[in-house]
Design a protein around this motif. Sequence first.
Motif, PDB file in Angstrom:
ATOM      1  N   ILE A  17       6.485  -5.228  -8.954  1.00  0.00           N
ATOM      2  CA  ILE A  17       5.408  -4.221  -8.979  1.00  0.00           C
ATOM      3  C   ILE A  17       4.736  -4.052  -7.620  1.00  0.00           C
ATOM      4  O   ILE A  17       3.763  -3.321  -7.492  1.00  0.00           O
ATOM      5  N   ARG A  18       5.268  -4.722  -6.582  1.00  0.00           N
ATOM      6  CA  ARG A  18       4.578  -4.726  -5.282  1.00  0.00           C
ATOM      7  C   ARG A  18       4.395  -3.315  -4.711  1.00  0.00           C
ATOM      8  O   ARG A  18       3.332  -2.938  -4.258  1.00  0.00           O
ATOM      9  N   LYS A  19       5.480  -2.526  -4.740  1.00  0.00           N
ATOM     10  CA  LYS A  19       5.410  -1.180  -4.164  1.00  0.00           C
ATOM     11  C   LYS A  19       4.468  -0.285  -4.988  1.00  0.00           C
ATOM     12  O   LYS A  19       3.729   0.530  -4.438  1.00  0.00           O
ATOM     13  N   ILE A  20       4.488  -0.470  -6.296  1.00  0.00           N
ATOM     14  CA  ILE A  20       3.597   0.327  -7.164  1.00  0.00           C
ATOM     15  C   ILE A  20       2.134  -0.016  -6.868  1.00  0.00           C
ATOM     16  O   ILE A  20       1.277   0.864  -6.807  1.00  0.00           O
ATOM     17  N   VAL A  21       1.870  -1.309  -6.654  1.00  0.00           N
ATOM     18  CA  VAL A  21       0.501  -1.730  -6.334  1.00  0.00           C
ATOM     19  C   VAL A  21       0.108  -1.226  -4.942  1.00  0.00           C
ATOM     20  O   VAL A  21      -1.016  -0.751  -4.736  1.00  0.00           O
ATOM     21  N   GLN A  22       1.025  -1.314  -4.003  1.00  0.00           N
ATOM     22  CA  GLN A  22       0.746  -0.805  -2.646  1.00  0.00           C
ATOM     23  C   GLN A  22       0.360   0.674  -2.695  1.00  0.00           C
ATOM     24  O   GLN A  22      -0.639   1.087  -2.107  1.00  0.00           O
ATOM     25  N   ASN A  23       1.150   1.465  -3.408  1.00  0.00           N
ATOM     26  CA  ASN A  23       0.917   2.910  -3.457  1.00  0.00           C
ATOM     27  C   ASN A  23      -0.265   3.286  -4.338  1.00  0.00           C
ATOM     28  O   ASN A  23      -1.086   4.121  -3.966  1.00  0.00           O
ATOM     29  N   ASN A  24      -0.342   2.699  -5.505  1.00  0.00           N
ATOM     30  CA  ASN A  24      -1.346   3.138  -6.480  1.00  0.00           C
ATOM     31  C   ASN A  24      -2.641   2.329  -6.411  1.00  0.00           C
ATOM     32  O   ASN A  24      -3.716   2.883  -6.602  1.00  0.00           O
ATOM     33  N   GLY A  25      -2.529   1.027  -6.100  1.00  0.00           N
ATOM     34  CA  GLY A  25      -3.734   0.240  -5.808  1.00  0.00           C
ATOM     35  C   GLY A  25      -4.385   0.803  -4.549  1.00  0.00           C
ATOM     36  O   GLY A  25      -5.599   0.994  -4.476  1.00  0.00           O
ATOM     37  N   GLY A  26      -3.547   1.095  -3.550  1.00  0.00           N
ATOM     38  CA  GLY A  26      -4.048   1.729  -2.329  1.00  0.00           C
ATOM     39  C   GLY A  26      -4.687   3.076  -2.640  1.00  0.00           C
ATOM     40  O   GLY A  26      -5.787   3.369  -2.194  1.00  0.00           O
ATOM     41  N   GLY A  27      -4.001   3.870  -3.438  1.00  0.00           N
ATOM     42  CA  GLY A  27      -4.545   5.183  -3.816  1.00  0.00           C
ATOM     43  C   GLY A  27      -5.901   5.049  -4.492  1.00  0.00           C
ATOM     44  O   GLY A  27      -6.817   5.837  -4.229  1.00  0.00           O
ATOM     45  N   HIS A  28      -6.037   4.045  -5.354  1.00  0.00           N
ATOM     46  CA  HIS A  28      -7.311   3.834  -6.060  1.00  0.00           C
ATOM     47  C   HIS A  28      -8.421   3.417  -5.080  1.00  0.00           C
ATOM     48  O   HIS A  28      -9.504   4.008  -5.060  1.00  0.00           O
ATOM     49  N   ALA A  76       1.382  -0.926 -13.986  1.00  0.00           N
ATOM     50  CA  ALA A  76       2.024  -2.041 -13.279  1.00  0.00           C
ATOM     51  C   ALA A  76       1.394  -3.368 -13.693  1.00  0.00           C
ATOM     52  O   ALA A  76       2.100  -4.360 -13.924  1.00  0.00           O
ATOM     53  N   ILE A  77       0.074  -3.392 -13.787  1.00  0.00           N
ATOM     54  CA  ILE A  77      -0.635  -4.643 -14.079  1.00  0.00           C
ATOM     55  C   ILE A  77      -0.328  -5.125 -15.505  1.00  0.00           C
ATOM     56  O   ILE A  77      -0.348  -6.327 -15.776  1.00  0.00           O
ATOM     57  N   GLU A  78      -0.015  -4.190 -16.392  1.00  0.00           N
ATOM     58  CA  GLU A  78       0.367  -4.580 -17.767  1.00  0.00           C
ATOM     59  C   GLU A  78       1.536  -5.564 -17.779  1.00  0.00           C
ATOM     60  O   GLU A  78       1.655  -6.397 -18.666  1.00  0.00           O
ATOM     61  N   LYS A  79       2.394  -5.447 -16.767  1.00  0.00           N
ATOM     62  CA  LYS A  79       3.556  -6.343 -16.688  1.00  0.00           C
ATOM     63  C   LYS A  79       3.173  -7.719 -16.157  1.00  0.00           C
ATOM     64  O   LYS A  79       3.939  -8.673 -16.279  1.00  0.00           O
ATOM     65  N   HIS A  80       2.021  -7.808 -15.507  1.00  0.00           N
ATOM     66  CA  HIS A  80       1.535  -9.080 -14.955  1.00  0.00           C
ATOM     67  C   HIS A  80       0.033  -9.178 -15.224  1.00  0.00           C
ATOM     68  O   HIS A  80      -0.773  -9.075 -14.294  1.00  0.00           O
ATOM     69  N   PRO A  81      -0.327  -9.374 -16.504  1.00  0.00           N
ATOM     70  CA  PRO A  81      -1.744  -9.293 -16.891  1.00  0.00           C
ATOM     71  C   PRO A  81      -2.649 -10.281 -16.153  1.00  0.00           C
ATOM     72  O   PRO A  81      -3.843 -10.032 -16.012  1.00  0.00           O
ATOM     73  N   ASP A  82      -2.059 -11.373 -15.637  1.00  0.00           N
ATOM     74  CA  ASP A  82      -2.873 -12.350 -14.896  1.00  0.00           C
ATOM     75  C   ASP A  82      -3.515 -11.722 -13.657  1.00  0.00           C
ATOM     76  O   ASP A  82      -4.536 -12.207 -13.171  1.00  0.00           O
ATOM     77  N   LEU A  83      -2.933 -10.647 -13.148  1.00  0.00           N
ATOM     78  CA  LEU A  83      -3.494  -9.996 -11.960  1.00  0.00           C
ATOM     79  C   LEU A  83      -4.682  -9.093 -12.291  1.00  0.00           C
ATOM     80  O   LEU A  83      -5.422  -8.671 -11.403  1.00  0.00           O
ATOM     81  N   GLY A  84      -4.846  -8.811 -13.572  1.00  0.00           N
ATOM     82  CA  GLY A  84      -5.858  -7.834 -13.987  1.00  0.00           C
ATOM     83  C   GLY A  84      -7.291  -8.227 -13.699  1.00  0.00           C
ATOM     84  O   GLY A  84      -8.184  -7.391 -13.704  1.00  0.00           O
ATOM     85  N   SER A  85      -7.514  -9.519 -13.401  1.00  0.00           N
ATOM     86  CA  SER A  85      -8.889  -9.936 -13.087  1.00  0.00           C
ATOM     87  C   SER A  85      -9.200  -9.750 -11.599  1.00  0.00           C
ATOM     88  O   SER A  85     -10.333  -9.945 -11.172  1.00  0.00           O
ATOM     89  N   SER A  86      -8.196  -9.384 -10.811  1.00  0.00           N
ATOM     90  CA  SER A  86      -8.430  -9.164  -9.378  1.00  0.00           C
ATOM     91  C   SER A  86      -9.034  -7.797  -9.151  1.00  0.00           C
ATOM     92  O   SER A  86      -8.706  -6.843  -9.852  1.00  0.00           O
TER      93      SER A  86
END
Length: 204
Positions: free
Chosen positions: A68-79, A42-52
């Motif tokens: 990518i919000r739902k992907i980040v919610q599910n997978n960022g949350g999972g991480h 997901a972050i590959e599509k918005h590389p500026d977020l990769g530093s967070s």
Amino acid sequence: MAYELPPLLYDYAALEPSIDEATMKLHHDKHHQTYVTNLNGAIEKHPDLGSSSPEDLIKNLGAIPEDIRKIVQNNGGGHVNHTMFWEIMKPGGGGEPSGNIASQIKADFGDFETFKKQFNETTAKQFGAGWGWLVYKGGKLAIVTTPNQDNPMSQGLYPILGNDVWEHAYYLKYQNRRPDYLAAWWNTVNWGEINKRFAKAQSK
Ligand code: MN
């Protein structure tokens, strides 16, 4: 810089008999890895977020681009959830709580047994996949649950501890007996780490 699966700091079999080796292996190497892989995709599509940090991503989901919000919610949350999960367990863990969290549990629930019972009952009732959490809210401990991989941080709450009640966390050993898994899980908890998290929760 891509997000990475943190190494497990103990052996896959180290939490036996409460959590079996096969479950730990699948859970860490496959399930957690998948969350990390999907988050990176997901972050590959918005590389500026990769530093967070992954925590920063899920703290303010409204700021994440909608595609990518739902992907980040599910997978960022999972991480984030699983990174915490491995850290709040340890070989030879469990027993009575120690330190400040012990006093706070006593103040808010009366005693550890009552707290455990409430946590286990609440978390057993989470319908389908999700997590049970201990959070600090308005100067008091509170037990909450979330569905899927949602983390209390998305609601402004810092989780002091959390237990994973997705079937992948217990099905190999406990099958449909979620309450048995919940009861056994307390034998793995790392009160030292939980006290560190409690101090963080209090400082927020
Ligand atoms: Mn899991």
